[in-house]
Design a protein around this motif. Sequence first.
Motif, PDB file in Angstrom:
ATOM      1  N   PRO A  46     -24.586  62.468 -23.225  1.00 27.92           N
ATOM      2  CA  PRO A  46     -23.729  63.458 -23.818  1.00 27.92           C
ATOM      3  C   PRO A  46     -23.516  63.085 -24.957  1.00 27.92           C
ATOM      4  O   PRO A  46     -23.106  61.261 -25.771  1.00 27.92           O
ATOM      5  N   PHE A  47     -23.460  63.507 -25.578  1.00 26.40           N
ATOM      6  CA  PHE A  47     -22.764  63.191 -27.170  1.00 26.40           C
ATOM      7  C   PHE A  47     -21.091  62.150 -27.827  1.00 26.40           C
ATOM      8  O   PHE A  47     -22.320  60.607 -28.083  1.00 26.40           O
ATOM      9  N   ILE A  48     -20.576  62.279 -27.175  1.00 27.05           N
ATOM     10  CA  ILE A  48     -19.674  61.644 -26.107  1.00 27.05           C
ATOM     11  C   ILE A  48     -20.048  60.010 -26.612  1.00 27.05           C
ATOM     12  O   ILE A  48     -19.452  59.139 -27.008  1.00 27.05           O
ATOM     13  N   ASP A  49     -20.851  60.250 -25.160  1.00 24.90           N
ATOM     14  CA  ASP A  49     -21.017  58.611 -24.967  1.00 24.90           C
ATOM     15  C   ASP A  49     -22.113  57.900 -25.894  1.00 24.90           C
ATOM     16  O   ASP A  49     -21.748  56.761 -26.053  1.00 24.90           O
ATOM     17  N   GLN A  50     -22.875  58.558 -27.020  1.00 19.54           N
ATOM     18  CA  GLN A  50     -24.005  58.098 -27.509  1.00 19.54           C
ATOM     19  C   GLN A  50     -22.919  57.998 -28.830  1.00 19.54           C
ATOM     20  O   GLN A  50     -23.188  56.573 -29.417  1.00 19.54           O
ATOM     21  N   LEU A  51     -22.196  58.422 -28.740  1.00 20.77           N
ATOM     22  CA  LEU A  51     -21.022  58.250 -30.232  1.00 20.77           C
ATOM     23  C   LEU A  51     -20.721  56.523 -29.910  1.00 20.77           C
ATOM     24  O   LEU A  51     -20.099  55.612 -30.751  1.00 20.77           O
ATOM     25  N   ILE A  52     -19.988  56.589 -28.721  1.00 24.97           N
ATOM     26  CA  ILE A  52     -19.746  54.671 -28.717  1.00 24.97           C
ATOM     27  C   ILE A  52     -19.967  53.944 -28.062  1.00 24.97           C
ATOM     28  O   ILE A  52     -20.221  53.530 -29.060  1.00 24.97           O
ATOM     29  N   ASN A  53     -21.182  54.693 -27.782  1.00 22.47           N
ATOM     30  CA  ASN A  53     -22.425  53.506 -27.993  1.00 22.47           C
ATOM     31  C   ASN A  53     -22.945  52.893 -29.007  1.00 22.47           C
ATOM     32  O   ASN A  53     -23.531  51.456 -29.074  1.00 22.47           O
ATOM     33  N   SER A  54     -22.537  53.780 -30.277  1.00 19.09           N
ATOM     34  CA  SER A  54     -22.982  53.228 -31.791  1.00 19.09           C
ATOM     35  C   SER A  54     -22.290  52.592 -32.093  1.00 19.09           C
ATOM     36  O   SER A  54     -22.419  52.074 -33.585  1.00 19.09           O
ATOM     37  N   ARG A  55     -20.749  52.290 -31.917  1.00 16.53           N
ATOM     38  CA  ARG A  55     -20.577  51.699 -32.044  1.00 16.53           C
ATOM     39  C   ARG A  55     -19.185  52.216 -33.288  1.00 16.53           C
ATOM     40  O   ARG A  55     -18.999  51.475 -34.441  1.00 16.53           O
ATOM     41  N   LEU A  56     -19.305  53.482 -33.962  1.00 21.78           N
ATOM     42  CA  LEU A  56     -19.638  54.003 -35.088  1.00 21.78           C
ATOM     43  C   LEU A  56     -17.962  54.869 -35.078  1.00 21.78           C
ATOM     44  O   LEU A  56     -17.387  54.666 -36.259  1.00 21.78           O
ATOM     45  N   MET A  57     -17.474  54.931 -33.790  1.00 21.85           N
ATOM     46  CA  MET A  57     -16.133  54.653 -33.080  1.00 21.85           C
ATOM     47  C   MET A  57     -15.562  54.170 -32.409  1.00 21.85           C
ATOM     48  O   MET A  57     -16.356  54.070 -31.333  1.00 21.85           O
ATOM     49  N   THR A  58     -14.268  53.132 -32.322  1.00 24.47           N
ATOM     50  CA  THR A  58     -13.708  52.722 -30.551  1.00 24.47           C
ATOM     51  C   THR A  58     -13.877  53.896 -29.696  1.00 24.47           C
ATOM     52  O   THR A  58     -13.055  54.713 -29.995  1.00 24.47           O
ATOM     53  N   PRO A  59     -13.026  54.208 -28.904  1.00 18.43           N
ATOM     54  CA  PRO A  59     -13.102  55.107 -28.059  1.00 18.43           C
ATOM     55  C   PRO A  59     -11.644  55.223 -28.522  1.00 18.43           C
ATOM     56  O   PRO A  59     -11.283  56.629 -28.251  1.00 18.43           O
ATOM     57  N   LEU A  60     -10.595  54.194 -28.479  1.00 23.14           N
ATOM     58  CA  LEU A  60      -9.150  54.631 -29.314  1.00 23.14           C
ATOM     59  C   LEU A  60      -9.028  55.526 -30.260  1.00 23.14           C
ATOM     60  O   LEU A  60      -8.377  56.150 -30.383  1.00 23.14           O
ATOM     61  N   GLU A  61      -9.903  55.139 -31.417  1.00 22.66           N
ATOM     62  CA  GLU A  61     -10.168  55.912 -32.837  1.00 22.66           C
ATOM     63  C   GLU A  61     -10.678  57.312 -32.315  1.00 22.66           C
ATOM     64  O   GLU A  61     -10.115  58.232 -33.332  1.00 22.66           O
ATOM     65  N   LEU A  62     -11.229  57.243 -31.784  1.00 21.55           N
ATOM     66  CA  LEU A  62     -11.812  58.507 -31.187  1.00 21.55           C
ATOM     67  C   LEU A  62     -10.394  59.102 -30.595  1.00 21.55           C
ATOM     68  O   LEU A  62     -10.282  60.626 -30.356  1.00 21.55           O
ATOM     69  N   ALA A  63     -10.364  59.114 -29.571  1.00 25.04           N
ATOM     70  CA  ALA A  63      -9.382  59.804 -29.091  1.00 25.04           C
ATOM     71  C   ALA A  63      -8.029  59.943 -30.389  1.00 25.04           C
ATOM     72  O   ALA A  63      -7.081  61.452 -30.453  1.00 25.04           O
ATOM     73  N   THR A  64      -7.314  58.988 -31.077  1.00 21.80           N
ATOM     74  CA  THR A  64      -7.090  59.466 -31.963  1.00 21.80           C
ATOM     75  C   THR A  64      -6.726  60.449 -32.660  1.00 21.80           C
ATOM     76  O   THR A  64      -6.586  61.252 -33.228  1.00 21.80           O
ATOM     77  N   ASN A  65      -8.506  60.605 -33.340  1.00 21.80           N
ATOM     78  CA  ASN A  65      -9.145  61.378 -34.523  1.00 21.80           C
ATOM     79  C   ASN A  65      -9.369  62.518 -33.616  1.00 21.80           C
ATOM     80  O   ASN A  65      -8.597  64.044 -33.395  1.00 21.80           O
ATOM     81  N   LEU A  66      -9.453  63.128 -32.101  1.00 20.35           N
ATOM     82  CA  LEU A  66      -9.579  64.130 -31.032  1.00 20.35           C
ATOM     83  C   LEU A  66      -7.966  64.717 -31.000  1.00 20.35           C
ATOM     84  O   LEU A  66      -8.132  65.828 -31.039  1.00 20.35           O
ATOM     85  N   SER A  67      -7.591  64.534 -30.747  1.00 19.72           N
ATOM     86  CA  SER A  67      -6.145  64.517 -30.690  1.00 19.72           C
ATOM     87  C   SER A  67      -5.447  65.046 -31.978  1.00 19.72           C
ATOM     88  O   SER A  67      -4.493  66.272 -32.095  1.00 19.72           O
ATOM     89  N   GLN A  68      -5.514  64.094 -33.062  1.00 19.71           N
ATOM     90  CA  GLN A  68      -5.123  64.993 -34.235  1.00 19.71           C
ATOM     91  C   GLN A  68      -5.841  66.256 -34.188  1.00 19.71           C
ATOM     92  O   GLN A  68      -5.527  67.819 -35.005  1.00 19.71           O
ATOM     93  N   ALA A  69      -7.154  66.221 -34.432  1.00 20.12           N
ATOM     94  CA  ALA A  69      -8.159  67.465 -34.646  1.00 20.12           C
ATOM     95  C   ALA A  69      -8.039  68.292 -34.114  1.00 20.12           C
ATOM     96  O   ALA A  69      -7.869  69.576 -34.291  1.00 20.12           O
ATOM     97  N   PHE A  70      -7.758  68.104 -32.754  1.00 19.95           N
ATOM     98  CA  PHE A  70      -7.161  69.794 -31.890  1.00 19.95           C
ATOM     99  C   PHE A  70      -6.285  69.588 -31.712  1.00 19.95           C
ATOM    100  O   PHE A  70      -5.882  70.676 -30.950  1.00 19.95           O
ATOM    101  N   ALA A  71      -4.924  69.582 -32.476  1.00 20.13           N
ATOM    102  CA  ALA A  71      -3.665  68.981 -31.410  1.00 20.13           C
ATOM    103  C   ALA A  71      -3.184  69.182 -30.355  1.00 20.13           C
ATOM    104  O   ALA A  71      -2.292  69.685 -29.574  1.00 20.13           O
ATOM    105  N   LEU A  72      -3.311  68.107 -29.858  1.00 21.86           N
ATOM    106  CA  LEU A  72      -3.562  67.858 -28.459  1.00 21.86           C
ATOM    107  C   LEU A  72      -2.742  66.632 -28.639  1.00 21.86           C
ATOM    108  O   LEU A  72      -2.803  65.982 -29.126  1.00 21.86           O
ATOM    109  N   PRO A  73      -1.476  66.508 -27.219  1.00 18.79           N
ATOM    110  CA  PRO A  73      -1.319  64.865 -27.509  1.00 18.79           C
ATOM    111  C   PRO A  73      -2.261  63.864 -27.244  1.00 18.79           C
ATOM    112  O   PRO A  73      -3.500  64.219 -26.104  1.00 18.79           O
ATOM    113  N   LEU A  74      -2.049  63.025 -27.352  1.00 19.37           N
ATOM    114  CA  LEU A  74      -2.146  61.982 -26.922  1.00 19.37           C
ATOM    115  C   LEU A  74      -1.725  61.373 -25.571  1.00 19.37           C
ATOM    116  O   LEU A  74      -0.798  60.190 -26.186  1.00 19.37           O
ATOM    117  N   LEU A  75      -2.620  60.341 -25.063  1.00 23.45           N
ATOM    118  CA  LEU A  75      -1.857  59.762 -23.731  1.00 23.45           C
ATOM    119  C   LEU A  75      -2.764  58.563 -23.027  1.00 23.45           C
ATOM    120  O   LEU A  75      -4.190  58.120 -23.558  1.00 23.45           O
TER     121      LEU A  75
END
Length: 182
Positions: A46-75
């Motif tokens: 999946p794209f999300i697995d490859q994105l993390i594996n590529s080290r372009l973003m950490t899981p925390l950076e990705l979660a923070t960015n998605l939370s902001q992009a989709f206006a969803l709570p971050l947990l």
Amino acid sequence: MAALSSASSSTASAITGLGRALVQAGKLSMPQAESVAKAASAAQLPFIDQLINSRLMTPLELATNLSQAFALPLLDLSAYDPSQMQSDLIDKKLVHSLRIVGLHRRANKLTVAMSDAANYQAIDQIKFQTQLSVEAVVVQHDKPMQMPELPGQPAQAVLHPHHRHALLPGFEDREVPPPPAH
């Protein structure tokens, strides 16, 4: 010229909703997203697995960015008592294949934690399987996969919406008060 435009449109169409959302938010460049999409396709990930594996973003950076992009709570799933999880509502195979964790049920509404906020198909599958209305919250990509696999064992923890700021940038050092007693 037509060959050039068709090649760029086929690459752009290979980028998933997650990749497009990150490009639109300015968190990834289009060449980075295209590179991740090609590598994911070649590795059958999946794209999300490859994105993390590529080290372009950490899981925390990705979660923070998605939370902001989709206006969803971050947990943070590791912050709460595992016994509060709704582990019996969603089929275990779906939980592990979709990386979705049931957090809370109230009447006909189920709150789920997921790492890929752009995965609307996963939400639809959960709606169909549970016959409940589903609301999503964003978690780090690696957290749902740390759940125990044996039935009867408690799943990973729930984060009360009161604590959603715990992972937002600038709030890491703050002391978080306990959730209100119910």
